[in-house]
Structure formats: structure tokens, C-alpha cells
Design a protein around this motif. Structure first.
Motif, PDB file in Angstrom:
ATOM      1  N   MET A  90       0.835  -1.187   0.000  1.00 52.45           N
ATOM      2  CA  MET A  90       0.000   0.000   0.000  1.00 52.45           C
ATOM      3  C   MET A  90       0.876   1.246   0.000  1.00 52.45           C
ATOM      4  N   THR A  91       0.316   2.322  -0.506  1.00 53.47           N
ATOM      5  CA  THR A  91       1.044   3.589  -0.511  1.00 53.47           C
ATOM      6  C   THR A  91       0.616   4.424   0.679  1.00 53.47           C
ATOM      7  N   ASN A  92       1.429   5.361   1.054  1.00 51.46           N
ATOM      8  CA  ASN A  92       1.127   6.235   2.185  1.00 51.46           C
ATOM      9  C   ASN A  92       0.575   7.580   1.714  1.00 51.46           C
ATOM     10  N   LYS A  93      -0.158   7.604   0.613  1.00 52.29           N
ATOM     11  CA  LYS A  93      -0.746   8.841   0.113  1.00 52.29           C
ATOM     12  C   LYS A  93      -1.941   9.238   0.962  1.00 52.29           C
ATOM     13  N   PRO A  94      -2.074  10.516   1.259  1.00 49.93           N
ATOM     14  CA  PRO A  94      -3.289  10.960   1.950  1.00 49.93           C
ATOM     15  C   PRO A  94      -4.512  10.811   1.045  1.00 49.93           C
ATOM     16  N   ALA A  95      -5.628  10.498   1.621  1.00 48.17           N
ATOM     17  CA  ALA A  95      -6.856  10.270   0.859  1.00 48.17           C
ATOM     18  C   ALA A  95      -7.399  11.540   0.222  1.00 48.17           C
ATOM     19  N   ASP A  96      -7.018  12.711   0.721  1.00 49.50           N
ATOM     20  CA  ASP A  96      -7.565  13.955   0.184  1.00 49.50           C
ATOM     21  C   ASP A  96      -6.866  14.423  -1.094  1.00 49.50           C
ATOM     22  N   ILE A  97      -5.777  13.778  -1.505  1.00 51.79           N
ATOM     23  CA  ILE A  97      -5.105  14.129  -2.752  1.00 51.79           C
ATOM     24  C   ILE A  97      -5.628  13.198  -3.839  1.00 51.79           C
ATOM     25  N   VAL A  98      -6.528  13.725  -4.654  1.00 49.68           N
ATOM     26  CA  VAL A  98      -7.148  12.946  -5.709  1.00 49.68           C
ATOM     27  C   VAL A  98      -6.969  13.698  -7.024  1.00 49.68           C
ATOM     28  N   THR A  99      -6.577  13.001  -8.052  1.00 49.14           N
ATOM     29  CA  THR A  99      -6.441  13.615  -9.363  1.00 49.14           C
ATOM     30  C   THR A  99      -7.830  13.753  -9.981  1.00 49.14           C
ATOM     31  N   PRO A 100      -8.222  14.965 -10.393  1.00 47.43           N
ATOM     32  CA  PRO A 100      -9.550  15.142 -10.983  1.00 47.43           C
ATOM     33  C   PRO A 100      -9.662  14.417 -12.323  1.00 47.43           C
ATOM     34  N   LEU A 101     -10.860  13.945 -12.635  1.00 46.38           N
ATOM     35  CA  LEU A 101     -11.087  13.253 -13.893  1.00 46.38           C
ATOM     36  C   LEU A 101     -11.074  14.229 -15.065  1.00 46.38           C
ATOM     37  N   ARG A 102     -11.641  15.402 -14.877  1.00 44.27           N
ATOM     38  CA  ARG A 102     -11.697  16.426 -15.924  1.00 44.27           C
ATOM     39  C   ARG A 102     -11.223  17.739 -15.353  1.00 44.27           C
ATOM     40  N   ALA A 103     -10.697  18.561 -16.208  1.00 45.70           N
ATOM     41  CA  ALA A 103     -10.307  19.904 -15.779  1.00 45.70           C
ATOM     42  C   ALA A 103     -11.573  20.732 -15.531  1.00 45.70           C
ATOM     43  N   ARG A 104     -11.507  21.600 -14.531  1.00 47.31           N
ATOM     44  CA  ARG A 104     -12.653  22.467 -14.256  1.00 47.31           C
ATOM     45  C   ARG A 104     -12.757  23.519 -15.344  1.00 47.31           C
ATOM     46  N   LYS A 105     -13.939  23.678 -15.875  1.00 45.86           N
ATOM     47  CA  LYS A 105     -14.207  24.682 -16.901  1.00 45.86           C
ATOM     48  C   LYS A 105     -15.256  25.632 -16.353  1.00 45.86           C
ATOM     49  N   PRO A 106     -15.336  26.831 -16.897  1.00 47.14           N
ATOM     50  CA  PRO A 106     -16.379  27.744 -16.438  1.00 47.14           C
ATOM     51  C   PRO A 106     -17.758  27.256 -16.879  1.00 47.14           C
ATOM     52  N   CYS A 107     -18.725  27.478 -16.028  1.00 52.78           N
ATOM     53  CA  CYS A 107     -20.117  27.120 -16.312  1.00 52.78           C
ATOM     54  C   CYS A 107     -20.586  27.926 -17.526  1.00 52.78           C
ATOM     55  N   PRO A 108     -21.244  27.300 -18.507  1.00 59.66           N
ATOM     56  CA  PRO A 108     -21.712  28.031 -19.674  1.00 59.66           C
ATOM     57  C   PRO A 108     -22.794  29.063 -19.351  1.00 59.66           C
ATOM     58  N   GLU A 109     -23.467  28.910 -18.229  1.00 64.72           N
ATOM     59  CA  GLU A 109     -24.533  29.842 -17.864  1.00 64.72           C
ATOM     60  C   GLU A 109     -24.033  31.041 -17.063  1.00 64.72           C
ATOM     61  N   CYS A 110     -23.240  30.792 -16.014  1.00 64.37           N
ATOM     62  CA  CYS A 110     -22.881  31.882 -15.100  1.00 64.37           C
ATOM     63  C   CYS A 110     -21.382  32.144 -15.001  1.00 64.37           C
ATOM     64  N   GLY A 111     -20.547  31.227 -15.492  1.00 62.37           N
ATOM     65  CA  GLY A 111     -19.108  31.437 -15.477  1.00 62.37           C
ATOM     66  C   GLY A 111     -18.376  30.928 -14.249  1.00 62.37           C
ATOM     67  N   LYS A 112     -19.097  30.416 -13.259  1.00 69.74           N
ATOM     68  CA  LYS A 112     -18.443  29.842 -12.075  1.00 69.74           C
ATOM     69  C   LYS A 112     -17.776  28.520 -12.458  1.00 69.74           C
ATOM     70  N   PRO A 113     -16.816  28.041 -11.663  1.00 67.47           N
ATOM     71  CA  PRO A 113     -16.187  26.748 -11.975  1.00 67.47           C
ATOM     72  C   PRO A 113     -17.205  25.605 -11.957  1.00 67.47           C
ATOM     73  N   SER A 114     -17.049  24.659 -12.874  1.00 64.30           N
ATOM     74  CA  SER A 114     -17.989  23.547 -12.971  1.00 64.30           C
ATOM     75  C   SER A 114     -17.861  22.606 -11.783  1.00 64.30           C
ATOM     76  N   ALA A 115     -18.937  21.862 -11.535  1.00 65.32           N
ATOM     77  CA  ALA A 115     -18.963  20.880 -10.452  1.00 65.32           C
ATOM     78  C   ALA A 115     -19.088  19.485 -11.062  1.00 65.32           C
ATOM     79  N   ARG A 116     -18.524  18.499 -10.401  1.00 66.75           N
ATOM     80  CA  ARG A 116     -18.543  17.132 -10.920  1.00 66.75           C
ATOM     81  C   ARG A 116     -19.968  16.590 -11.058  1.00 66.75           C
ATOM     82  N   GLU A 117     -20.843  16.921 -10.113  1.00 63.53           N
ATOM     83  CA  GLU A 117     -22.210  16.383 -10.103  1.00 63.53           C
ATOM     84  C   GLU A 117     -23.051  16.879 -11.267  1.00 63.53           C
TER      85      GLU A 117
END
Length: 72
Positions: free
Chosen positions: A1-28
Motif C-alpha cells: 500500500m502507498t502512504n498517500k493521503p486520501a484527500d489528494i485525488v487527481t480530478p477526472l476532468r479539468a474544471r471549466k467555467p459554467c456556460p450559464e454563469c461562469g463559475k467553476p464547474s462541479a462534478r455532479e
């Protein structure tokens, strides 16, 4: 096993601005930032706000070419 902290996760997609309001996108609700922005976009599609405009010239051209074919 590795000793990596659980909170360091590589995102699946880069965050892009929301097409409606411009805020960063959410995974959900990707590519939107929230379910609200996702619903706003869906409403615009369903109400026809995103319709592609058509020029009258194109309609007349297709009518005249089909009439020419009938005369031949």
C-alpha cells in the motif's frame, strides 16, 4: 500500500467555467456549476431559445430548385 493521503485525488476532468454563469464547474452537474444552471440550460433548449436562425433566401432557393426539377 502507498502512504498517500486520501484527500489528494487527481480530478477526472479539468474544471471549466459554467456556460450559464461562469463559475467553476462541479462534478455532479458537469459542465455546469449547479443543478440550477443545468435546468436553466435545459429550459432554453426545450423552449426553442437555442434555435438556429434560417434566412428566407435559403427557403426560396430550395423551393425554386425543386420547381425547376419538376419542369424538366
Amino acid at each position: 500500500m502507498t502512504n498517500k493521503p486520501a484527500d489528494i485525488v487527481t480530478p477526472l476532468r479539468a474544471r471549466k467555467p459554467c456556460p450559464e454563469c461562469g463559475k467553476p464547474s462541479a462534478r455532479e452537474s458537469y459542465p455546469f456549476c449547479s443543478p440550477r444552471c443545468k435546468a436553466v440550460d435545459l429550459n432554453r433548449w426545450l423552449s426553442g431559445s437555442y434555435a438556429i436562425p434560417v434566412r428566407d433566401d435559403e427557403e426560396e432557393d430550395s423551393t425554386s430548385s425543386s420547381e425547376a426539377g419538376e419542369r424538366s
